[in-house]
Design a protein around this motif. Sequence first.
Motif, PDB file in Angstrom:
ATOM      1  N   ALA A   1      47.774  53.911  83.488  1.00  0.00           N
ATOM      2  CA  ALA A   1      47.657  54.690  84.590  1.00  0.00           C
ATOM      3  C   ALA A   1      47.156  55.735  85.007  1.00  0.00           C
ATOM      4  N   ASP A   2      46.983  56.654  83.725  1.00  0.00           N
ATOM      5  CA  ASP A   2      46.117  58.239  84.170  1.00  0.00           C
ATOM      6  C   ASP A   2      45.555  57.880  83.366  1.00  0.00           C
ATOM      7  N   GLY A   3      44.278  56.384  83.340  1.00  0.00           N
ATOM      8  CA  GLY A   3      42.913  56.155  82.980  1.00  0.00           C
ATOM      9  C   GLY A   3      42.323  56.776  81.390  1.00  0.00           C
ATOM     10  N   THR A   4      43.854  56.326  80.796  1.00  0.00           N
ATOM     11  CA  THR A   4      43.518  56.770  79.319  1.00  0.00           C
ATOM     12  C   THR A   4      43.607  55.362  78.418  1.00  0.00           C
ATOM     13  N   ARG A   5      42.525  54.944  77.672  1.00  0.00           N
ATOM     14  CA  ARG A   5      42.871  53.587  77.259  1.00  0.00           C
ATOM     15  C   ARG A   5      43.118  54.292  75.531  1.00  0.00           C
ATOM     16  N   GLU A   6      43.277  52.338  75.190  1.00  0.00           N
ATOM     17  CA  GLU A   6      43.951  52.628  73.319  1.00  0.00           C
ATOM     18  C   GLU A   6      42.702  51.279  73.073  1.00  0.00           C
ATOM     19  N   THR A   7      42.275  50.777  72.902  1.00  0.00           N
ATOM     20  CA  THR A   7      41.050  49.522  72.256  1.00  0.00           C
ATOM     21  C   THR A   7      41.361  49.836  70.969  1.00  0.00           C
ATOM     22  N   THR A   8      40.913  48.114  70.389  1.00  0.00           N
ATOM     23  CA  THR A   8      40.393  47.715  68.922  1.00  0.00           C
ATOM     24  C   THR A   8      39.045  48.049  68.838  1.00  0.00           C
TER      25      THR A   8
ATOM     26  N   ILE B   1      23.553  37.867  79.742  1.00  0.00           N
ATOM     27  CA  ILE B   1      23.174  37.883  77.933  1.00  0.00           C
ATOM     28  C   ILE B   1      23.526  39.573  78.694  1.00  0.00           C
ATOM     29  N   GLY B   2      24.365  40.324  77.898  1.00  0.00           N
ATOM     30  CA  GLY B   2      25.214  41.776  78.581  1.00  0.00           C
ATOM     31  C   GLY B   2      26.390  41.687  79.408  1.00  0.00           C
ATOM     32  N   GLY B   3      26.357  40.427  80.526  1.00  0.00           N
ATOM     33  CA  GLY B   3      27.116  40.341  81.801  1.00  0.00           C
ATOM     34  C   GLY B   3      28.687  40.698  79.996  1.00  0.00           C
ATOM     35  N   LYS B   4      29.106  41.239  81.176  1.00  0.00           N
ATOM     36  CA  LYS B   4      30.114  41.509  80.608  1.00  0.00           C
ATOM     37  C   LYS B   4      31.546  40.498  81.376  1.00  0.00           C
ATOM     38  N   TRP B   5      32.597  40.513  80.466  1.00  0.00           N
ATOM     39  CA  TRP B   5      33.939  39.494  80.389  1.00  0.00           C
ATOM     40  C   TRP B   5      35.646  40.284  80.505  1.00  0.00           C
ATOM     41  N   CYS B   6      36.166  39.764  81.243  1.00  0.00           N
ATOM     42  CA  CYS B   6      37.694  40.602  81.098  1.00  0.00           C
ATOM     43  C   CYS B   6      38.748  39.615  81.491  1.00  0.00           C
ATOM     44  N   PHE B   7      39.741  38.972  80.597  1.00  0.00           N
ATOM     45  CA  PHE B   7      40.434  38.704  80.956  1.00  0.00           C
ATOM     46  C   PHE B   7      42.310  39.764  80.800  1.00  0.00           C
ATOM     47  N   VAL B   8      43.090  40.111  81.805  1.00  0.00           N
ATOM     48  CA  VAL B   8      43.933  40.846  82.026  1.00  0.00           C
ATOM     49  C   VAL B   8      44.741  39.807  81.838  1.00  0.00           C
ATOM     50  N   ILE B   9      45.664  40.004  80.843  1.00  0.00           N
ATOM     51  CA  ILE B   9      47.146  39.200  80.724  1.00  0.00           C
ATOM     52  C   ILE B   9      48.339  39.845  80.744  1.00  0.00           C
ATOM     53  N   ASP B  10      48.427  40.760  81.433  1.00  0.00           N
ATOM     54  CA  ASP B  10      49.687  41.712  82.077  1.00  0.00           C
ATOM     55  C   ASP B  10      49.123  42.635  82.415  1.00  0.00           C
ATOM     56  N   LYS B  11      49.882  43.370  84.190  1.00  0.00           N
ATOM     57  CA  LYS B  11      49.098  44.097  84.403  1.00  0.00           C
ATOM     58  C   LYS B  11      50.704  44.757  85.299  1.00  0.00           C
ATOM     59  N   THR B  12      50.828  45.785  85.256  1.00  0.00           N
ATOM     60  CA  THR B  12      52.065  46.980  85.910  1.00  0.00           C
ATOM     61  C   THR B  12      51.495  47.726  86.831  1.00  0.00           C
ATOM     62  N   ASP B  13      52.080  48.935  87.084  1.00  0.00           N
ATOM     63  CA  ASP B  13      51.382  50.360  87.719  1.00  0.00           C
ATOM     64  C   ASP B  13      50.935  51.355  86.671  1.00  0.00           C
ATOM     65  N   GLU B  14      51.943  51.015  85.147  1.00  0.00           N
ATOM     66  CA  GLU B  14      51.511  51.997  84.485  1.00  0.00           C
ATOM     67  C   GLU B  14      50.678  51.674  83.656  1.00  0.00           C
ATOM     68  N   LYS B  15      50.499  50.710  83.731  1.00  0.00           N
ATOM     69  CA  LYS B  15      49.145  49.934  82.503  1.00  0.00           C
ATOM     70  C   LYS B  15      49.215  48.623  82.416  1.00  0.00           C
ATOM     71  N   GLN B  16      47.864  48.272  82.325  1.00  0.00           N
ATOM     72  CA  GLN B  16      47.456  46.919  82.019  1.00  0.00           C
ATOM     73  C   GLN B  16      46.643  46.575  80.442  1.00  0.00           C
ATOM     74  N   ILE B  17      47.185  45.484  80.862  1.00  0.00           N
ATOM     75  CA  ILE B  17      46.974  44.424  79.073  1.00  0.00           C
ATOM     76  C   ILE B  17      45.459  43.891  78.820  1.00  0.00           C
ATOM     77  N   HIS B  18      44.498  44.206  78.358  1.00  0.00           N
ATOM     78  CA  HIS B  18      43.605  42.662  79.088  1.00  0.00           C
ATOM     79  C   HIS B  18      42.638  42.689  77.640  1.00  0.00           C
ATOM     80  N   PHE B  19      41.782  41.526  76.760  1.00  0.00           N
ATOM     81  CA  PHE B  19      40.945  41.016  76.671  1.00  0.00           C
ATOM     82  C   PHE B  19      39.405  41.874  76.765  1.00  0.00           C
ATOM     83  N   GLU B  20      38.123  42.628  76.439  1.00  0.00           N
ATOM     84  CA  GLU B  20      37.455  42.032  77.149  1.00  0.00           C
ATOM     85  C   GLU B  20      36.078  42.084  76.132  1.00  0.00           C
ATOM     86  N   GLY B  21      34.489  42.058  76.733  1.00  0.00           N
ATOM     87  CA  GLY B  21      34.063  42.254  75.435  1.00  0.00           C
ATOM     88  C   GLY B  21      32.141  41.973  76.968  1.00  0.00           C
TER      89      GLY B  21
END
Length: 170
Positions: free
Chosen positions: A105-112, A63-83
Amino acid sequence: MTVQQTAKEFLKSEPGRDPIIIEGLFRAAPERVFRAFTDPRDVSCWFIPKAGSLEQVEIDLKIGGKWCFVIDKTDEKQIHFEGEYLLIDPPNRLEFSWRHVKEFADGTRETTDTSKVAVTFTAAGKATEVRLSHEAIKTEDARHGVGGGWNGCFERLADFVKEMEHVPGE
């Protein structure tokens, strides 16, 4: 099944509606199907709806533990689902929050916005009925995408569970 009907339809709610309801009957005990949702090795075998695989799977099953499924990863960006896990009741129920994230890569995030997934596992003889409800997705377009994604995942889950029937000790 006609020639045009090649895929099993697991989506039970009207496309684009909230909540998204996905249901399926899987030929394995609830404990085995629950493990398919919570073991990183298992998740990596069925979670992506199209031919392909996850880049990385992290699961902290508490409970409260995190999960993360990375679907695409390049040097420029990573796309994943998390919760985070909200409820864990093996082998009956699993609830978790859900976000789709683009991390650059610059640390910014776009999230739903955060949505919620609840999955129930009910014994049905030697099989398991799985009902997944994914709610609070803000837009109809996003609900269409998520509904189609879960439908594809359940298709792969059915194949994965079927393959497990032939693995000793499973």
